[in-house]
Design a protein around this motif. Structure first.
Motif, short mmCIF file in Angstrom:
data_model
loop_
_atom_site.label_atom_id
_atom_site.label_comp_id
_atom_site.label_asym_id
_atom_site.label_seq_id
_atom_site.Cartn_x
_atom_site.Cartn_y
_atom_site.Cartn_z
N THR A 1 -36.76 32.09 9.12
CA THR A 1 -35.98 31.26 10.02
C THR A 1 -34.52 31.66 9.84
OG1 THR A 1 -37.54 29.42 9.99
CG2 THR A 1 -35.28 28.92 10.65
N VAL A 2 -33.93 32.19 10.92
CA VAL A 2 -32.53 32.63 10.91
C VAL A 2 -31.82 31.88 12.02
CG1 VAL A 2 -30.95 34.57 11.21
CG2 VAL A 2 -33.16 34.93 10.08
N ARG A 3 -30.75 31.20 11.67
CA ARG A 3 -29.93 30.51 12.66
C ARG A 3 -28.55 31.15 12.71
NH1 ARG A 3 -33.24 28.17 16.12
NH2 ARG A 3 -34.64 26.66 15.15
N ARG A 4 -27.89 30.99 13.86
CA ARG A 4 -26.53 31.51 14.03
C ARG A 4 -25.62 30.34 14.40
NH1 ARG A 4 -25.22 36.85 17.43
NH2 ARG A 4 -26.33 37.69 15.66
N PRO A 5 -25.16 29.58 13.41
CA PRO A 5 -24.29 28.44 13.70
C PRO A 5 -22.96 28.90 14.28
CG PRO A 5 -25.09 28.41 11.41
CD PRO A 5 -25.41 29.75 11.98
#
Length: 200
Positions: free
Chosen positions: A92-96
């Motif tokens: 799981t990779v997020r880009r805030p």
């Protein structure tokens, strides 16, 4: 049937036919028209943010960066490996929109490559966009808590501009004291004052 936009089609072709690992994600091509993240190994694509959204993020970064001690760095629009699975598992990779991360994590990434890891992120910020409200207030809230990120801020640009600051507890996950408008102040992870009316 509507054809996929070319950037999405390229990423879809490049992606393996299984849940993606962090290494798979790092190997994918960048694209400036779409915003890519990973959710439990599945590639999630959304249109890139509108200019007004980016301007809010830029002003926030300027305000935060000026107040941080040397060991903390504010980084806008960057991939974060939430480390919810082992490195060879579905990532799981997020880009805030903004993160505050320890300098040691930037040093690690520079020497090892890859993306920043949640274990050294102390604040993560999402600016609510049309269509992202449920994701920001519910899905990402749970994910960031599971990743152990101590502070999660949600900025809603609907007038008046507001900030919901969530702090991680062992028993309850994230807790908050309600949305703030005007001026937001905190002492954790360090003394910070955010002038919300100047964000946009």
């Amino acid at each position: 049937m509507t054809a996929l936009p070319e950037p999405v089609r390229r990423l879809a072709i490049a992606a393996p036919r299984r849940p993606l690992t962090i290494a798979d994600y790092v190997a994918l091509d960048e694209d400036d028209q779409f915003h890519a993240e990973l959710q439990e190994g599945a590639l999630v694509m959304t249109p890139s943010p509108e200019p007004e959204h980016n301007l809010i993020g830029l002003e926030l970064a300027v305000q935060v960066r000026a107040q941080l001690p040397p060991e903390l760095i504010a980084v806008p629009d960057v991939d974060i490996d939430l480390q919810l699975e082992p490195a060879d598992g579905p990532a799981t990779v997020r880009r805030p929109d903004l993160v505050v991360v320890r300098q040691i994590e930037l040093d690690r990434r520079k020497s090892e490559g890859g993306v920043l890891r949640a274990s050294n992120v102390v604040v993560v910020v999402e600016i609510v966009s049309p269509g992202s409200r449920r994701m920001d207030y519910h899905t990402k809230r749970d994910e960031y808590a599971d990743a152990g990120i101590p502070h999660y801020w949600i900025i809603d640009s609907t007038a008046p501009m507001s900030l919901l600051a969530l702090s991680l507890t062992e028993e309850l996950g994230y807790v908050d004291n309600g949305e703030v408008t005007g001026t937001f102040t905190t002492t954790s992870p360090c003394p910070l004052t955010i002038e919300l009316d100047k964000l946009g």
